[in-house]
Write an enzyme that holds these catalytic residues in place. Structure first.
Site, PDB file in Angstrom:
ATOM      1  N   HIS A   1      11.301  29.557  13.117  1.00  0.00           N
ATOM      2  CA  HIS A   1      11.237  30.745  13.918  1.00  0.00           C
ATOM      3  C   HIS A   1      11.153  30.278  15.344  1.00  0.00           C
ATOM      4  O   HIS A   1      11.383  30.727  16.278  1.00  0.00           O
ATOM      5  CB  HIS A   1       9.837  31.617  13.511  1.00  0.00           C
ATOM      6  CG  HIS A   1      10.609  32.699  12.317  1.00  0.00           C
ATOM      7  ND1 HIS A   1      11.027  32.216  11.075  1.00  0.00           N
ATOM      8  CD2 HIS A   1      10.364  33.916  12.466  1.00  0.00           C
ATOM      9  CE1 HIS A   1      11.154  33.264  10.438  1.00  0.00           C
ATOM     10  NE2 HIS A   1      10.899  34.613  11.275  1.00  0.00           N
TER      11      HIS A   1
ATOM     12  N   LYS B   1       5.766  37.546   0.880  1.00  0.00           N
ATOM     13  CA  LYS B   1       4.830  38.056   0.167  1.00  0.00           C
ATOM     14  C   LYS B   1       3.641  38.382   1.317  1.00  0.00           C
ATOM     15  O   LYS B   1       3.369  37.466   2.403  1.00  0.00           O
ATOM     16  CB  LYS B   1       4.383  36.987  -0.943  1.00  0.00           C
ATOM     17  CG  LYS B   1       3.545  35.512  -0.223  1.00  0.00           C
ATOM     18  CD  LYS B   1       3.227  34.830  -1.477  1.00  0.00           C
ATOM     19  CE  LYS B   1       2.771  33.445  -0.735  1.00  0.00           C
ATOM     20  NZ  LYS B   1       2.250  32.463  -1.936  1.00  0.00           N
TER      21      LYS B   1
END
Length: 175
Positions: free
Chosen positions: A38, A103
Site C-alpha cells: 500500500h 478481517k
C-alpha cells in the site's frame, strides 16, 4: 442472511442488494496488497506513475500468502487485520475500488468511503488460510517481488467464501 455465488465482475452491481452478514462465494480476479505494498502504491499515485493493477472495479485482499508448495497454486492465504490499511483505504475506494477483503472492523473514515462509493468490505475467515487457499486457482506476482509474501499478487478465486462485513449502506457486522 442470504447466500450468493458471484463473480468479481458482478460484485459492484451486487453491492446494491448485498446486506451485512450475507455469505458470498466469490470467483474471479482479486489482488493482494498489505502495508508495504500500500505504501508503494501510494508513492506511485503521488508521482503519477503506472500502477500494478487498475483500481477501477478492483478487489483488494489484505493477505500475505505463505510460500507456495510445489503441488498447489499458492500457500496458506488467510486475511490480515484490515485496520492497518485504514489510512489508505478511503482514497482507494474513491479511486474506484469495489471491495476490500480482510478481517476485523474498520474506521469511521473507511465506512464513510464505503457508503460514498457504494462499495463493500468483505471478511474472510481468520486462522483458516490453508483452507481458504483451496478456493484459489492461480496466483502470480505482479509487483514488488522484493516484498516476498507482501508482494502484490493477482489471484483467481473460485467460490472463495466471504461474509459481507460492511455493506454499501454502512451497516456492519461489527456493530
Amino acid at each position: 442472511m442470504k447466500e450468493y455465488s458471484l463473480s468479481t465482475d458482478e460484485l459492484k452491481k451486487a453491492a446494491e442488494y448485498l446486506k451485512f452478514g450475507d455469505k458470498v462465494y466469490l470467483s474471479g480476479k482479486v489482488y493482494t496488497s498489505r502495508d508495504a505494498a500500500h505504501k508503494r502504491i501510494f508513492e506511485l499515485l503521488e508521482n503519477n506513475n503506472f500502477l500494478p493493477y487498475p483500481l477501477q472495479n478492483s478487489i483488494i485482499y489484505y493477505a500475505g500468502p505463505t510460500p507456495t508448495p510445489s503441488n498447489l497454486p499458492i500457500g496458506s492465504c488467510g486475511p490480515t487485520t484490515s485496520s492497518r490499511m485504514d489510512p489508505y483505504t478511503p482514497r482507494l475506494y474513491d479511486l474506484g475500488v469495489t471491495a476490500t477483503i480482510g478481517k476485523g472492523g474498520r474506521s469511521n473514515e473507511v465506512i464513510d468511503a464505503i457508503k460514498r462509493n457504494k462499495a463493500l468490505y468483505l471478511c474472510a475467515i481468520g486462522g483458516a488460510g490453508a483452507l481458504s487457499a483451496i478456493s484459489i486457482k492461480s496466483a502470480k506476482v505482479i509487483a514488488f517481488d522484493d516484498l516476498g509474501p507482501e508482494s502484490v499478487k493477482e489471484l483467481i478465486f473460485d467460490n472463495f467464501p466471504l461474509i459481507v462485513g460492511i455493506d454499501a449502506f454502512g451497516n456492519s457486522i461489527f456493530d
